[in-house]
Design a protein around this motif. Structure first.
Motif, PDB file in Angstrom:
ATOM      1  N   PHE A 248      -2.865   3.655  11.877  1.00  0.00           N
ATOM      2  CA  PHE A 248      -3.810   2.545  11.990  1.00  0.00           C
ATOM      3  C   PHE A 248      -4.694   2.765  13.216  1.00  0.00           C
ATOM      4  O   PHE A 248      -4.209   2.923  14.325  1.00  0.00           O
TER       5      PHE A 248
ATOM      6  N   LEU B 211       0.401  -7.188   9.213  1.00  0.00           N
ATOM      7  CA  LEU B 211       0.827  -5.934   8.580  1.00  0.00           C
ATOM      8  C   LEU B 211       2.153  -5.428   9.129  1.00  0.00           C
ATOM      9  O   LEU B 211       2.472  -5.625  10.301  1.00  0.00           O
TER      10      LEU B 211
ATOM     11  N   ARG C 202       2.604   7.127   3.789  1.00  0.00           N
ATOM     12  CA  ARG C 202       2.607   5.919   4.605  1.00  0.00           C
ATOM     13  C   ARG C 202       2.707   4.740   3.654  1.00  0.00           C
ATOM     14  O   ARG C 202       1.933   4.624   2.699  1.00  0.00           O
TER      15      ARG C 202
ATOM     16  N   HIS D  42     -11.523  -1.395  11.514  1.00  0.00           N
ATOM     17  CA  HIS D  42     -10.312  -0.575  11.540  1.00  0.00           C
ATOM     18  C   HIS D  42     -10.250   0.320  10.312  1.00  0.00           C
ATOM     19  O   HIS D  42     -11.013   0.145   9.359  1.00  0.00           O
TER      20      HIS D  42
ATOM     21  N   HIS E 183     -13.485  -0.574   7.985  1.00  0.00           N
ATOM     22  CA  HIS E 183     -13.896  -1.861   7.407  1.00  0.00           C
ATOM     23  C   HIS E 183     -13.505  -2.993   8.347  1.00  0.00           C
ATOM     24  O   HIS E 183     -12.711  -2.807   9.267  1.00  0.00           O
TER      25      HIS E 183
ATOM     26  N   LEU F  19      -7.813   5.001   4.452  1.00  0.00           N
ATOM     27  CA  LEU F  19      -8.569   3.781   4.163  1.00  0.00           C
ATOM     28  C   LEU F  19      -9.784   3.778   5.083  1.00  0.00           C
ATOM     29  O   LEU F  19      -9.648   3.905   6.295  1.00  0.00           O
TER      30      LEU F  19
ATOM     31  N   PHE G  76      -2.796 -11.331   3.653  1.00  0.00           N
ATOM     32  CA  PHE G  76      -4.145 -11.725   4.026  1.00  0.00           C
ATOM     33  C   PHE G  76      -4.226 -13.233   3.873  1.00  0.00           C
ATOM     34  O   PHE G  76      -3.972 -13.749   2.779  1.00  0.00           O
TER      35      PHE G  76
ATOM     36  N   VAL H  96      -7.412   3.551   8.307  1.00  0.00           N
ATOM     37  CA  VAL H  96      -6.121   4.222   8.321  1.00  0.00           C
ATOM     38  C   VAL H  96      -6.360   5.719   8.165  1.00  0.00           C
ATOM     39  O   VAL H  96      -7.114   6.148   7.287  1.00  0.00           O
TER      40      VAL H  96
ATOM     41  N   TYR I 268      -0.165   5.231   0.948  1.00  0.00           N
ATOM     42  CA  TYR I 268      -1.095   6.306   1.298  1.00  0.00           C
ATOM     43  C   TYR I 268      -0.378   7.577   0.903  1.00  0.00           C
ATOM     44  O   TYR I 268       0.591   7.991   1.527  1.00  0.00           O
TER      45      TYR I 268
ATOM     46  N   TYR J  41       0.820  -1.211   0.000  1.00  0.00           N
ATOM     47  CA  TYR J  41       0.000   0.000   0.000  1.00  0.00           C
ATOM     48  C   TYR J  41       0.853   1.259   0.000  1.00  0.00           C
ATOM     49  O   TYR J  41       1.908   1.289   0.625  1.00  0.00           O
TER      50      TYR J  41
ATOM     51  N   ASP K 139     -11.985  -7.022   7.979  1.00  0.00           N
ATOM     52  CA  ASP K 139     -11.270  -7.794   6.967  1.00  0.00           C
ATOM     53  C   ASP K 139     -12.030  -9.078   6.612  1.00  0.00           C
ATOM     54  O   ASP K 139     -12.718  -9.669   7.453  1.00  0.00           O
TER      55      ASP K 139
ATOM     56  N   SER L 133       2.683   0.556   3.568  1.00  0.00           N
ATOM     57  CA  SER L 133       2.481  -0.634   4.381  1.00  0.00           C
ATOM     58  C   SER L 133       2.394  -1.849   3.485  1.00  0.00           C
ATOM     59  O   SER L 133       2.134  -1.741   2.288  1.00  0.00           O
TER      60      SER L 133
HETATM   61  O1  LIG Z   1      -2.366  -0.330   5.498  1.00  0.00           O
HETATM   62  C1  LIG Z   1      -2.743  -0.697   6.605  1.00  0.00           C
HETATM   63  O2  LIG Z   1      -2.075  -0.524   7.621  1.00  0.00           O
HETATM   64  C2  LIG Z   1      -4.076  -1.380   6.761  1.00  0.00           C
HETATM   65  C3  LIG Z   1      -4.581  -2.097   5.561  1.00  0.00           C
HETATM   66  C4  LIG Z   1      -5.914  -2.765   5.800  1.00  0.00           C
HETATM   67  O3  LIG Z   1      -6.507  -2.654   6.824  1.00  0.00           O
HETATM   68  C5  LIG Z   1      -6.556  -3.594   4.760  1.00  0.00           C
HETATM   69  O4  LIG Z   1      -6.144  -3.534   3.608  1.00  0.00           O
HETATM   70  O5  LIG Z   1      -7.481  -4.350   5.061  1.00  0.00           O
END
Ligand SMILES: O=C(O)CCC(=O)C(=O)O
Ligand SMILES: [Fe+2]
Length: 332
Positions: free
Chosen positions: A222, A214, A274, A264, A205, A202, A280, A266, A184, A182, A207, A276
Motif C-alpha cells: 500500500f 483495510l 496479496r 493511494h 486513486h 491497483l 467502504f 497498491v 492481487y 481483494y 476513494d 486484502s
Molecule cells: O487492497 C488495498 O489494500 C487497497 C484497496 C483500495 O485502495 C481500494 O479499493 O480503494
C-alpha cells in the motif's frame, strides 16, 4: 542478475488505540481525546492506523483472509455469477483487472452485508455454494458486520470531534457500506520475474467513500501520497491487531476541505498473492453531500457546492481518479 528495486520511503501513520470502542463512552473526555487524534490524522494526511481487537478481532481477520482464496478459486464465469448484479458506482459486485501491465487484481464486493438480517451475505454465499457453506457465511457476516460497525464508530468520532455531536447520528445513519475482498494475483501468468520492477496492482486513486478501513495478509504494497505531495511513500503493514483507515473525498466535502483524502495505490511484485479486505463507508445513494453550516465560516469559506452523491460517482467514473476530481466537480 536481479537488479535492486527502488524502495519507496516509509510513512508510518499515526496510531490511535481504539482497542475496544465499546468501552469508550461517547461524550467522555477519553472518547473526545481519541476522537481528536483520529480527526487530526485525517486532516494531516487522511490516514491512520487504529489498534482494535474489538469489534474486529485479529482472529476474525485471519479467518476472513484464509477464507478468500476459496472464493477466488472459482472459474471466472462463476465468479461473475457469485458477485451478483452489479451495484451502481465504483464498487462492482465482481471485478477483474488483469489485462494490462498497469493493474492486476480482482475483487468481490458486497453491499450492506451488515443490514437487515444479513440477507445480502446469505444470497452471496448461496450463489457460490448452492449446498451452503455455513462457515464462510459466518465469517463473512461477522467480518463485514464488525468492520461496518467500526467504520461507523470512527465516523461518529470525526463528527463529534468537530463539536458537532448533535449531527453525528443523522450523518452516520445516512451511510451504506460495501465490504470488499481483494486478491492481487501472483499466479504463474502474471508473476514478476525477480529482476522485474514491481507492478501496479491497483492504480493511483482517491476513494469515493467517507472512510475506508483495510486489513491484509502479510504482503505489503500500500502506497500513498502525503498531503504536501511529493513521492509515493509505502505504508508498512499495520500489524495483526490494527487496521488502516483512509479518508475519501465525500469526507473532504463534508468537512469543507479540512480532511484530506490521500491518493493511494497498491504495488505488488513478490511471489505471494496479496489478499486484502476492507469496508467502504459510503454516503447513501440519495444523499446530498454538504458541509454542515458550522464548518462554513468567515475564516473557512465554502469550498464545495452541495452535490448528489450519485452525481459525484458518475463524474468520477467519467473523469478519472485523481485528487483534483472533487474540485473539478464541485469546487467553488
Ligand atoms: O487492497 C488495498 O489494500 C487497497 C484497496 C483500495 O485502495 C481500494 O479499493 O480503494
Ligand atoms: Fe482505495
Amino acid at each position: 542478475m536481479a537488479t535492486s528495486l527502488p524502495l519507496p520511503a516509509l510513512m508510518i501513520p499515526p496510531r490511535v488505540d481504539l482497542d475496544d470502542p465499546a468501552t469508550l463512552v461517547r461524550g467522555t473526555s477519553e472518547w473526545l481525546r481519541r476522537a481528536n487524534l483520529v480527526r487530526g490524522a485525517l486532516e494531516a494526511n487522511g490516514c491512520l492506523v487504529v489498534r482494535c481487537r474489538s469489534p474486529m478481532p485479529p482472529e476474525l481477520r485471519q479467518r476472513m483472509l484464509e477464507a478468500t482464496p476459496e472464493l477466488f478459486s472459482f472459474r471466472t464465469e462463476t465468479k461473475h455469477r457469485i458477485g451478483g448484479a452489479d451495484v451502481d458506482g465504483p464498487y462492482k459486485a465482481y471485478l477483474e483487472k488483469r489485462d494490462s501491465a498497469t493493474c492486476r487484481y480482482e475483487a468481490f464486493g458486497l453491499a450492506n452485508a451488515d443490514a437487515g438480517r444479513g440477507e445480502e451475505a446469505r444470497k452471496f454465499v448461496a450463489r457460490a455454494w448452492p449446498l451452503g457453506n455455513d462457515r464462510f457465511l459466518e465469517t463473512l457476516t461477522s467480518a463485514a458486520g464488525e468492520m461496518a460497525k467500526l467504520a461507523r464508530v470512527i465516523l461518529t468520532m470525526v463528527v463529534d470531534s468537530y463539536g458537532l455531536a448533535h449531527r453525528s447520528d443523522e450523518t452516520v445513519a445516512a451511510t451504506d457500506t460495501n465490504f470488499r475482498m481483494y486478491r492481487y494475483d501472483m499466479d504463474s501468468s502474471t508473476r514478476t520475474s525477480p529482476d522485474e520492477q514491481p507492478a501496479l496492482g491497483l492504480c493511483a486513486h482517491v476513494d469515493a467513500s467517507y472512510l475506508t478501513i483495510l486489513f491484509q495478509n502479510d504482503v505489503d504494497g500500500f502506497e500513498m501520497k502525503t498531503r504536501d505531495g511529493g513521492d509515493w511513500v509505502r505504508v508498512p503493514l499495520a500489524g495483526s491487531d490494527s487496521l488502516l483507515v483512509i479518508a475519501g473525498q465525500p469526507l473532504v466535502a463534508w468537512s469543507n476541505g479540512k480532511v484530506h483524502a490521500p491518493v493511494h495505490r497498491v504495488v505488488v511484485g513478490g511471489q505471494e498473492d496479496r489478499l486484502s479486505c476492507g469496508v467502504f463507508l459510503l454516503p447513501r445513494k440519495d444523499l446530498v453531500v454538504d458541509a454542515p453550516p458550522e464548518l462554513v465560516t468567515a475564516d473557512a469559506p465554502r469550498r464545495f457546492r452541495p452535490f448528489g452523491y450519485m452525481d459525484y460517482l458518475k463524474f468520477k467514473q467519467a473523469n478519472g481518479n485523481g485528487e483534483d476530481v472533487l474540485g473539478r466537480f464541485a469546487g467553488m
